[in-house]
Design an enzyme around this catalytic site. Sequence first.
Site, short mmCIF file in Angstrom:
data_model
loop_
_atom_site.label_atom_id
_atom_site.label_comp_id
_atom_site.label_asym_id
_atom_site.label_seq_id
_atom_site.Cartn_x
_atom_site.Cartn_y
_atom_site.Cartn_z
N HIS A 66 25.13 -33.29 55.47
CA HIS A 66 26.46 -33.80 55.10
C HIS A 66 26.42 -34.72 53.88
O HIS A 66 27.45 -34.95 53.25
CB HIS A 66 27.18 -34.44 56.30
CG HIS A 66 26.77 -35.82 56.66
ND1 HIS A 66 25.83 -36.11 57.61
CD2 HIS A 66 27.23 -37.01 56.21
CE1 HIS A 66 25.72 -37.43 57.73
NE2 HIS A 66 26.56 -37.99 56.89
N ASP A 121 22.13 -30.73 60.69
CA ASP A 121 22.52 -31.67 59.62
C ASP A 121 21.27 -32.13 58.88
O ASP A 121 20.84 -33.27 59.00
CB ASP A 121 23.28 -32.85 60.26
CG ASP A 121 23.95 -33.73 59.22
OD1 ASP A 121 23.98 -33.34 58.05
OD2 ASP A 121 24.42 -34.82 59.61
N SER A 203 23.55 -42.81 56.67
CA SER A 203 23.40 -41.37 56.89
C SER A 203 22.32 -40.77 56.01
O SER A 203 22.19 -41.16 54.84
CB SER A 203 24.70 -40.65 56.54
OG SER A 203 25.54 -40.63 57.63
C1 4AZ Z 1 28.42 -42.44 59.16
O1 4AZ Z 1 29.61 -42.61 59.07
C2 4AZ Z 1 27.72 -42.86 60.39
N1 4AZ Z 1 26.21 -45.18 64.48
C3 4AZ Z 1 26.35 -42.72 60.48
C4 4AZ Z 1 25.71 -43.12 61.63
C5 4AZ Z 1 26.41 -43.64 62.66
C6 4AZ Z 1 27.79 -43.78 62.57
C7 4AZ Z 1 28.43 -43.39 61.43
C8 4AZ Z 1 25.69 -44.03 63.89
O2 4AZ Z 1 27.78 -41.94 58.23
#
Ligand code: 4AZ
Length: 244
Positions: A66, A121, A203
């Site tokens: 993503h 992902d 992320s």
């Molecule tokens: C995000 O928005 C995201 N708590 C990544 C990880 C988590 C929540 C949101 C895990 O990219």
Amino acid sequence: MRGKRLAVLGAVIALVSGGSTADAIVGGTPARVVDTPWVVAITTTDGQLICGGALVAANKVMTAAHCATLKGVLGKNQRPAEQLRVVAGRTDLRTKSDGVEAAVASVWRHPDYQEVTKGDDVAVLTLAQSLPYRTIALGEVGDDGVVLGWGRTAEGTPPAMTLRKVTVPILSDAECALKEPDYRPGAMLCAGRGGRDACTGDSGGPLVVKGRLAGVVSFGRGCARADEPGVYTRLAHYRSVMGF
Ligand code: 4AZ
């Protein structure tokens, strides 16, 4: 008198630092890229943070699919490689002089990737140059891991922009399946509890178990909420398709 004041001050600090709910890495501490030179940031060409990643070869970055996706009205297309930069060796992303910025030559996104909750992902960026930083090997899950990133320190805050890390417990597949309806045992892992979690901007970043890369940050419902562990792509499941 003095003791009471200190107690009140302590309570205020505890409230502000948010032990219960949303405390980017949430609930973590500052980290330095000299200690974990394989952790990289993925940015736009104008330096905005998109995601984290990990150097798995001198010219390859493991991240989440993503992170390499453009969300349009009609669908989710691969983000063109020309729009991505990889920043290595920079603890504070506002310090533009530190480290190396590399262009991305090509993007491999898992061919079955649709959306984070469906899994797969994972993506590998091939850089236009080899980077002079140590790489990290892939590995398996364990009882806990360390997640690193430049993202938010709580839901709704701006990203930290300085590298942070936190140790998170890794839950069993059975426990993860109870908490996350879309959970795919074996292909995902879930981790985090008690105010420790990854958050937006983290992320694609690494979950490290015993010095090896076991997962990449994928998604979650909010950040560090009670009973909402973060969900990660379990890299061991994808080794053969990625050729690592
Ligand atoms: C995000 O928005 C995201 N708590 C990544 C990880 C988590 C929540 C949101 C895990 O990219």
